[in-house]
Design an enzyme around this catalytic site. Structure first.
Site, PDB file in Angstrom:
ATOM      1  N   ARG A  20      12.619  -9.282  10.790  1.00  0.00           N
ATOM      2  CA  ARG A  20      12.873  -8.831  11.964  1.00  0.00           C
ATOM      3  C   ARG A  20      12.555  -9.840  12.711  1.00  0.00           C
ATOM      4  NH1 ARG A  20      10.480  -3.848  11.010  1.00  0.00           N
ATOM      5  NH2 ARG A  20      12.657  -2.603  11.125  1.00  0.00           N
TER       6      ARG A  20
ATOM      7  N   ASN B 295       1.362  -2.267  10.082  1.00  0.00           N
ATOM      8  CA  ASN B 295       2.338  -2.071   9.072  1.00  0.00           C
ATOM      9  C   ASN B 295       1.188  -3.010   8.239  1.00  0.00           C
ATOM     10  OD1 ASN B 295       5.248  -2.254  10.510  1.00  0.00           O
ATOM     11  ND2 ASN B 295       4.297  -3.617  12.174  1.00  0.00           N
TER      12      ASN B 295
ATOM     13  N   ASP C  98       6.225  -8.425   5.420  1.00  0.00           N
ATOM     14  CA  ASP C  98       6.105  -6.925   5.359  1.00  0.00           C
ATOM     15  C   ASP C  98       6.095  -6.306   4.154  1.00  0.00           C
ATOM     16  OD1 ASP C  98       6.942  -4.282   5.777  1.00  0.00           O
ATOM     17  OD2 ASP C  98       7.093  -5.076   7.914  1.00  0.00           O
TER      18      ASP C  98
END
Length: 178
Positions: free
Chosen positions: A22, A86, A102
């Site tokens: 992302r 996260n 991530d």
């Protein structure tokens, strides 16, 4: 590392295998210390790994740590601040971009102080797919416990007044650009 405060930068999240996850197109660095940076955004363009594009709905303050295995998105909603954590690698700054990996597991702290661990199935799937080692698993699980303790005590960065101050600073600093 060059000073980042008062700059617009891009945030890039990756997966363990190096593929893009992302991108937050443009966020503003409100604060920077030896341990973390604080960025702010409103209606920011987000590009997903499949090239789907969306825009954030509410203002947000994001905190990225240089030595912690997590980052935080504090979303300033009408009902209060929701914290989205996260579980992720410490960030690196490269080519005017903040980059991190991530690791799927996320924690949410709601305005009513309810805490939820989410994306557990996704983590299990990706742990096998991307071959997360036992060392990564231990680091992430250790951090979940510590994050929950920080949330319960309203310790940094889970402090609503500080998040509101960062947002106020963002508004003041970017007013000059208009």
């Amino acid at each position: 590392m060059e000073p980042l405060k008062n700059r617009w930068i891009e945030i890039q999240g990756y997966k363990h295998d190096g593929r893009m996850h992302r991108i937050w197109d443009s966020v503003f660095v409100v604060d920077e210390t030896e341990e973390y940076i604080v960025v702010a955004s409103t209606k920011t363009k987000v590009v997903e790994h499949d090239f789907r594009i969306w825009y954030t709905k509410e203002p947000a303050i994001m905190i990225f740590f240089k030595n912690r295995w997590w980052n935080v998105i504090a979303m300033l909603k009408k009902v209060g601040i929701t914290y989205y954590v996260n579980l992720a690698s410490p960030f690196v700054y490269d080519n005017q971009k903040v980059k991190y990996i991530d690791y799927d597991l996320d924690l949410k702290l709601y305005p009513n102080k309810d805490i939820r661990l989410i994306d557990v199935k996704e983590y299990g799937y990706h742990r096998k797919k991307y071959n997360y080692g036992d060392d990564i698993d231990k680091i992430l699980r250790f951090n979940i416990t510590n994050i929950k303790e920080c949330m319960g005590k309203n310790e940094f960065p889970f402090c609503d007044d500080l998040i509101r101050k960062y947002y106020h600073d963002f508004i003041e600093l970017t007013k000059k650009e208009k």
